[in-house]
Design a protein around this motif. Sequence first.
Motif, PDB file in Angstrom:
ATOM      1  N   TRP A  94       0.824  -1.204   0.000  1.00  0.00           N
ATOM      2  CA  TRP A  94       0.000   0.000   0.000  1.00  0.00           C
ATOM      3  C   TRP A  94       0.863   1.260   0.000  1.00  0.00           C
ATOM      4  CZ3 TRP A  94      -4.292   1.933  -1.440  1.00  0.00           C
ATOM      5  CH2 TRP A  94      -4.738   3.156  -0.936  1.00  0.00           C
ATOM      6  N   GLU A 110       0.183   4.867  -1.933  1.00  0.00           N
ATOM      7  CA  GLU A 110      -0.534   5.738  -1.001  1.00  0.00           C
ATOM      8  C   GLU A 110      -0.570   7.188  -1.455  1.00  0.00           C
ATOM      9  OE1 GLU A 110      -0.987   6.101   3.840  1.00  0.00           O
ATOM     10  OE2 GLU A 110       0.869   5.316   2.984  1.00  0.00           O
ATOM     11  N   GLN A 122      -3.508   7.972  -4.293  1.00  0.00           N
ATOM     12  CA  GLN A 122      -4.823   7.407  -4.005  1.00  0.00           C
ATOM     13  C   GLN A 122      -5.894   7.878  -4.983  1.00  0.00           C
ATOM     14  OE1 GLN A 122      -6.183   7.100   0.143  1.00  0.00           O
ATOM     15  NE2 GLN A 122      -4.114   7.671   0.784  1.00  0.00           N
ATOM     16  N   SER A 150     -13.571   8.066  -3.368  1.00  0.00           N
ATOM     17  CA  SER A 150     -12.607   7.552  -2.398  1.00  0.00           C
ATOM     18  C   SER A 150     -13.244   6.714  -1.300  1.00  0.00           C
ATOM     19  CB  SER A 150     -11.854   8.719  -1.746  1.00  0.00           C
ATOM     20  OG  SER A 150     -12.758   9.547  -1.038  1.00  0.00           O
ATOM     21  N   ASN A 181     -11.378   3.682   0.514  1.00  0.00           N
ATOM     22  CA  ASN A 181     -10.990   3.911   1.905  1.00  0.00           C
ATOM     23  C   ASN A 181     -11.521   2.828   2.822  1.00  0.00           C
ATOM     24  OD1 ASN A 181      -9.579   6.218   1.310  1.00  0.00           O
ATOM     25  ND2 ASN A 181     -11.229   7.622   1.836  1.00  0.00           N
ATOM     26  N   VAL A 205      -9.296  -0.202   2.404  1.00  0.00           N
ATOM     27  CA  VAL A 205      -7.984   0.005   3.019  1.00  0.00           C
ATOM     28  C   VAL A 205      -8.088  -0.048   4.540  1.00  0.00           C
ATOM     29  CG1 VAL A 205      -6.116   1.658   3.333  1.00  0.00           C
ATOM     30  CG2 VAL A 205      -7.064   1.274   1.056  1.00  0.00           C
TER      31      VAL A 205
END
Length: 371
Positions: A12, A16, A19, A50, A54, A57
Amino acid sequence: MGDLGRLLKESWSLVEEHQDKVAGYFYARIFLSYPDLRDLFPVHMDVQRSRLLNAIVTAVQSIDDADKFTAYLRGLGRDHRKFHVEPEHYEVVGGALIEAMRVHAGEQWCVEYDQAWADAYAKIASVMLQGAESDNSNPPYWYAEVVAHERRATDISVFTVQPMQPLDFRAGQYVSIECPRIQPRLWRPYSIANAPRRDNTLEFHVRAVGAGWVSSALVRRLEVGDMIRLAAPMGTMNLDRRSTRDTVFVAGGTGLAPIKSLLEELTRYNRTRWVHVFVGARNREDLYDLPELNRLAARYPWLSVVTACSDDPTYPGEQGDISDVVARYGPWSEHDFFVSGSGPMVKATLKTLTELQVPSIRVKYDSFSDL
């Protein structure tokens, strides 16, 4: 940290900083391959772009914490029933996610990362599907009629809705709301501002945030008689009736909503615990529910209320950020804490409580923005 968790976080870190590009590619891959899925998402994708990424994640980052991982994902699975998500959609999303990350990670991406994300996503999908299946006795969402709507400040409204079917929830939880008449397919989470009631009504406190599509609609355009839709309740900021410790509630702005819900529950059974409520706002107008808080404090001798304004020098109460105001009182090391508000407010309060040596296990918090 296990090998799976290490590989996930390591990979990740490669994407990152990109994104937004990952999210854009992720949705483009889904919609190009399966155009019918576009109807599950709102017309305006600025915020939604997102949100799903999100959520995934967040789940991945808690994969080494089994209890947190399972609780979060089962709730997410129940919540996603509102989108009419089918089991086969999970495979589509997983494939698009891994491809988006592989493309934007570049040459450092390796087959081990590919397998780690495939394994992690399989776990995520399995637990979410279990959560959805466990909620099959309930509808994917509840229709509710707006029965009261009141502007309390320039950008704050308090409104009450009557669900067409009973909606079971716990004090401190939140639901996602959609306004089909005004902003179809746009869902946003809002805390319920009351404990469960016999008449099944739900109260919400909403601030219109910038150009927020849903918050502005709820504050400025929602009317009595409108029908809205409510998704399944989520959240774990609940009271533990077994605790005998005194309690401190810290709220910023409309973060007062879940605190009011928890207070209402306490008024039904509390006789032995002292309860301290700290409410912060920018100015006195934003202390939109102060009369009701004062009424509760006058009625229940175990309850005290402290208010503060950060940008109103003439306010006669406390001055400054609410996290700093809390630090002036105490000591608090033996208390249970509940914190609710904006991301920066919650983050500042958690930092203060750490400095005051309040054990993290006694702190529950609620924030709908990044910490």
